[in-house]
Design a protein around this motif. Structure first.
Motif, PDB file in Angstrom:
ATOM      1  N   ILE A 244       0.474  -1.071  -0.086  1.00 25.18           N
ATOM      2  CA  ILE A 244      -0.057   0.189  -0.224  1.00 25.18           C
ATOM      3  C   ILE A 244       0.850   1.469  -0.301  1.00 25.18           C
ATOM      4  O   ILE A 244       0.338   2.707  -0.923  1.00 25.18           O
ATOM      5  CB  ILE A 244      -0.994   0.226   1.169  1.00 25.18           C
ATOM      6  N   ASP A 245       1.749   1.569   1.118  1.00 24.47           N
ATOM      7  CA  ASP A 245       2.839   2.634   0.608  1.00 24.47           C
ATOM      8  C   ASP A 245       3.260   2.744  -0.306  1.00 24.47           C
ATOM      9  O   ASP A 245       4.556   3.885  -0.114  1.00 24.47           O
ATOM     10  CB  ASP A 245       3.436   2.173   2.163  1.00 24.47           C
ATOM     11  N   ILE A 247       2.512   1.840  -3.476  1.00 24.55           N
ATOM     12  CA  ILE A 247       1.822   1.113  -4.691  1.00 24.55           C
ATOM     13  C   ILE A 247       2.269   1.803  -6.061  1.00 24.55           C
ATOM     14  O   ILE A 247       2.105   1.698  -7.086  1.00 24.55           O
ATOM     15  CB  ILE A 247       0.023   1.328  -4.703  1.00 24.55           C
ATOM     16  N   LEU A 286      -5.946  -3.960  -5.684  1.00 23.54           N
ATOM     17  CA  LEU A 286      -5.299  -3.270  -4.648  1.00 23.54           C
ATOM     18  C   LEU A 286      -5.396  -2.167  -4.547  1.00 23.54           C
ATOM     19  O   LEU A 286      -5.482  -0.980  -4.854  1.00 23.54           O
ATOM     20  CB  LEU A 286      -4.404  -3.278  -3.522  1.00 23.54           C
ATOM     21  N   LYS A 287      -4.350  -1.649  -5.954  1.00 20.20           N
ATOM     22  CA  LYS A 287      -4.348  -0.399  -7.365  1.00 20.20           C
ATOM     23  C   LYS A 287      -5.768  -0.012  -7.569  1.00 20.20           C
ATOM     24  O   LYS A 287      -5.999   1.147  -7.822  1.00 20.20           O
ATOM     25  CB  LYS A 287      -3.992  -0.526  -8.862  1.00 20.20           C
ATOM     26  N   GLU A 289      -8.676  -0.818  -6.010  1.00 19.21           N
ATOM     27  CA  GLU A 289      -9.539  -0.261  -4.672  1.00 19.21           C
ATOM     28  C   GLU A 289      -8.978   1.274  -4.534  1.00 19.21           C
ATOM     29  O   GLU A 289      -9.717   2.083  -4.014  1.00 19.21           O
ATOM     30  CB  GLU A 289      -9.437  -0.808  -3.518  1.00 19.21           C
ATOM     31  N   ILE A 290      -7.066   1.641  -4.270  1.00 21.92           N
ATOM     32  CA  ILE A 290      -6.795   2.913  -4.199  1.00 21.92           C
ATOM     33  C   ILE A 290      -7.676   3.814  -5.603  1.00 21.92           C
ATOM     34  O   ILE A 290      -7.900   5.028  -5.370  1.00 21.92           O
ATOM     35  CB  ILE A 290      -5.001   2.868  -4.283  1.00 21.92           C
ATOM     36  N   ASP A 293     -10.311   5.128  -5.023  1.00 19.22           N
ATOM     37  CA  ASP A 293     -10.684   6.061  -3.734  1.00 19.22           C
ATOM     38  C   ASP A 293     -10.209   7.558  -4.323  1.00 19.22           C
ATOM     39  O   ASP A 293     -10.628   8.731  -3.834  1.00 19.22           O
ATOM     40  CB  ASP A 293      -9.927   5.805  -2.428  1.00 19.22           C
ATOM     41  N   TYR A 294      -9.238   7.224  -5.066  1.00 17.84           N
ATOM     42  CA  TYR A 294      -8.991   8.715  -5.957  1.00 17.84           C
ATOM     43  C   TYR A 294      -9.966   9.713  -6.459  1.00 17.84           C
ATOM     44  O   TYR A 294     -10.385  10.818  -6.406  1.00 17.84           O
ATOM     45  CB  TYR A 294      -7.467   8.707  -6.554  1.00 17.84           C
ATOM     46  N   ASN A 308      -0.375   7.156  -9.916  1.00 14.22           N
ATOM     47  CA  ASN A 308       0.458   7.602  -8.661  1.00 14.22           C
ATOM     48  C   ASN A 308      -0.251   5.882  -8.411  1.00 14.22           C
ATOM     49  O   ASN A 308       0.032   5.813  -6.610  1.00 14.22           O
ATOM     50  CB  ASN A 308      -0.759   8.251  -7.812  1.00 14.22           C
ATOM     51  N   ILE A 309      -0.528   4.993  -9.301  1.00 17.92           N
ATOM     52  CA  ILE A 309      -1.291   3.259  -8.773  1.00 17.92           C
ATOM     53  C   ILE A 309       0.512   3.184  -9.540  1.00 17.92           C
ATOM     54  O   ILE A 309      -0.013   1.517  -9.296  1.00 17.92           O
ATOM     55  CB  ILE A 309      -2.273   3.123  -8.933  1.00 17.92           C
TER      56      ILE A 309
END
Length: 338
Positions: A244-245, A247, A286-287, A289-290, A293-294, A308-309
């Motif tokens: 996550i940190d 990504i 995970l990418k 899902e992030i 959210d973005y 960013n991902i």
């Protein structure tokens, strides 16, 4: 929480006593006893079959509406229990443990309690649990020709002797996917009659052998490619925070494996155990899902989010976003901003 008390290790009797509470339907075919239920208590199938030399199988595939305690009070037998959970988890309580234990998915478990002790298995509510119990009655199994019990490790051999009447035995071992694969073959058997019975007995013996082999390797500190220790699982679990940190960085299987000090194969096995996904599938999810959210919570452009991902292609990102959520990223942003 519902409580069900059982006072037998005979599979057919276990099903009868379960059914007094579950109000399902009991059937019998080719030596197998089957309990099926689908009502306000939950849904599931419990199967059992017994063989010579004190070996029997009780197989649960259940989903209860509320937490369900199945309490075993056994007075006239001390079986050695070989337990393997293919889906979900169980809480376990007995007289000799100071606090409840959690039996995890894919973990190899072998236990034998003191005589006249009580065991409790807690099935969590609203969760699918698939668990195999192979019961071996030591006195019966010892009568088997070429039982080779003397070749067991000293600790496991003690569970098959008179010593286990007063000394509980426990092995909470490694996580093993080869055993899981073998149990899946047992569940997928579609034969009938004598062929089915012989097939189940053969597979049951193979599963027992694999669980004993895992036990032997565990005690001797040998790590097999298809086996994961609790320490391995912890390393992989902690890796999710690193992913996550970081990504936006390249997150290859080999780089992640090096970071946690495991082989790529073991890393892949660990992700299957923890997340039922390959490393790449987990990272990609995970990418996404992030990214979602973005899109929802920031004013970044879609191109900025892609960067960013850690994706290089906006078109590829749009394609897999649509596959995952059924909507294109740009349309999703319009929808939530409307």
């Amino acid at each position: 929480m519902q409580k069900i008390e059982i006072n037998s290790v005979d599979g057919a009797e276990i099903l009868k006593q379960l059914n007094r509470h579950l109000n399902g339907e009991l059937t019998q075919r080719w030596g197998e006893h089957i309990l099926e239920f689908n009502n306000e208590l939950g849904v599931g199938i419990v199967r059992t079959i017994a063989f010579d030399w004190g070996v029997s199988l009780v197989d649960y595939d259940v989903n209860f509406v509320e937490d369900t305690k199945i309490i075993f009070n056994i007075e006239n037998a001390n079986p050695v229990e070989f337990i393997f959970i293919s889906e979900g988890k169980l809480e376990y309580i007995n007289d000799s443990e100071e606090r409840p234990l959690t039996f995890e998915r894919y973990q190899n478990i072998i236990i034998s309690t003191k005589k006249l002790s009580k065991e409790t298995y807690v099935f969590p509510k609203a969760a699918s649990v698939k668990v195999n119990f192979i019961y071996v009655l030591p006195n019966e199994y010892a009568k088997k020709k070429n039982n080779n019990l003397s070749y067991l490790s000293e600790s496991l051999f003690s569970a098959f002797t008179e010593e286990n009447k007063n000394s509980p035995y426990k092995h909470y071992g490694n996580f093993n996917l080869k055993i899981a694969d073998q149990i899946k073959q047992l569940h997928d058997s579609h034969e009938s009659g004598i062929v089915r019975t012989l097939s189940i007995e053969g597979q049951l013996n193979l599963i027992l052998a694999m669980q004993m082999l895992e036990h032997s390797n565990y005690e001797n500190g040998r790590a097999l490619p298809e086996s994961l220790s609790k320490e391995d699982i912890k390393k992989i679990h902690n890796l999710s925070g690193y992913i996550i940190d970081n990504i936006s960085e390249p997150l290859s299987v080999s780089a992640l494996a090096t970071r946690v000090g495991l082989s790529p194969k073991k890393l892949q096995l660990g992700f299957k155990v923890l997340y039922s996904k390959s490393v790449n599938e987990y990272v990609r999810q995970l990418k996404l899902e992030i990214a979602r959210d973005y899109i929802k919570n920031t004013n970044y452009s879609i191109s900025e989010i892609v960067y960013n991902i850690g994706f290089k292609s906006r078109s590829y990102f749009s394609k897999i976003f649509f596959e995952r959520y059924g909507i294109l990223p740009t349309d999703y942003r319009k929808k939530i901003k409307a």
